[in-house]
Design an enzyme around this catalytic site. Structure first.
Site, PDB file in Angstrom:
ATOM      1  N   GLU A   1      41.186  41.873  45.163  1.00 28.04           N
ATOM      2  CA  GLU A   1      41.505  40.563  45.729  1.00 28.04           C
ATOM      3  C   GLU A   1      42.814  40.065  45.131  1.00 28.04           C
ATOM      4  O   GLU A   1      43.076  40.271  43.935  1.00 28.04           O
ATOM      5  CB  GLU A   1      40.392  39.563  45.433  1.00 28.04           C
TER       6      GLU A   1
ATOM      7  N   HIS B   1      34.658  43.456  43.451  1.00 29.12           N
ATOM      8  CA  HIS B   1      36.102  43.668  43.389  1.00 29.12           C
ATOM      9  C   HIS B   1      36.657  43.216  42.055  1.00 29.12           C
ATOM     10  O   HIS B   1      35.958  42.554  41.268  1.00 29.12           O
ATOM     11  CB  HIS B   1      36.812  42.887  44.505  1.00 29.12           C
TER      12      HIS B   1
END
Length: 250
Positions: A119, A75
């Site tokens: 995130e 991510h």
């Protein structure tokens, strides 16, 4: 010499949709664009991104291809002052409810239109929504940490040990607090990973492309795409686990 992370590249299937998503929900603005015959690169970031802050590069190939996400890339993480407030702000804007902060105290996750995970982390530095780190998964933690340490001159910038995995953060010694770090995630069960092609590369800055490339070869980095093959505009090597790393001039 810093070798700060300059950007992270991901591939998208609908450039207009992706641009709308990032400019609407993360308040990104276009920082640069490169139009070629077969592809388009667009660089994005917050209006007030730090001089040493990293940008997000969206690559759109004009042939309409689709991509496999794989699991070797994890991510990108973006900074906010309050994770819960930011997450539910995104929910109010119609972003899909993926991993709310109630499930992950201190952080949360959403996905962009192509499924790249993002995130949301709480930080007291850097512009809102600026890139905090990029996470990649590795199969040998010692070898991977060694690669970033020996090849790029990076140093430990944080560590988190859990029962089943460990996260290691690395950055240049003199990197600004607002710079992006690389997070290496190592799972203890010995699994292997698929790189896929929805993620492209991390890019590292240098002052002298040819000089630093020679240094990388001396340090036994993979000679993947040398400066000559890229018209001396940039070059590419690969990490121990096969993640592509672009070398660019500042």
């Amino acid at each position: 010499m810093s070798h700060t992370l300059d950007h992270v590249m991901m591939r998208v299937e609908d450039l207009d949709e992706s641009l709308d998503w990032y400019t609407t929900h993360l308040d990104y603005e276009e920082k640069g664009r490169w139009e070629a015959d077969t592809f388009t690169n667009v660089f994005l970031g917050p209006e007030d991104v730090h001089d040493d802050g990293a940008l997000l590069e969206l690559t759109y190939n004009h042939d309409g291809r689709s991509y496999e996400m794989g699991d070797a890339w994890g991510h990108i993480a973006v900074r906010v002052e309050d994770v819960e407030e930011a997450y539910y702000e995104l929910m109010d804007e119609g972003v899909e409810d993926y991993r709310p902060p109630e499930e992950n105290p201190g952080y949360a996750f959403v996905k962009d239109p192509d499924g790249h995970e993002i995130e949301i982390v709480e930080r007291d530095h850097g512009a809102r929504w600026s890139l905090d780190h990029t996470m990649i998964r590795v199969e040998d933690a010692d070898a991977s940490i060694g690669w970033w340490t020996r090849k790029m001159g990076y140093e430990p910038a944080g560590r988190w040990e859990a029962d089943t995995f460990a996260n290691y953060f690395l950055a240049p010694e003199d990197a600004a607090e607002e710079a992006m770090t690389v997070e290496l995630t190592y799972n203890y069960d010995g699994r292997s990973y698929d790189l896929g092609d929805a993620w492209g590369h991390l890019a590292v800055e240098c002052e002298d492309l040819e000089g630093f490339w020679e240094t990388l070869l001396t340090r036994e980095a993979e000679d993947y795409r040398d400066p000559e093959s890229c018209d001396y505009n940039y070059a590419f090597t690969k990490t121990f686990d096969g993640h592509e790393v672009e070398v660019v001039t500042e």
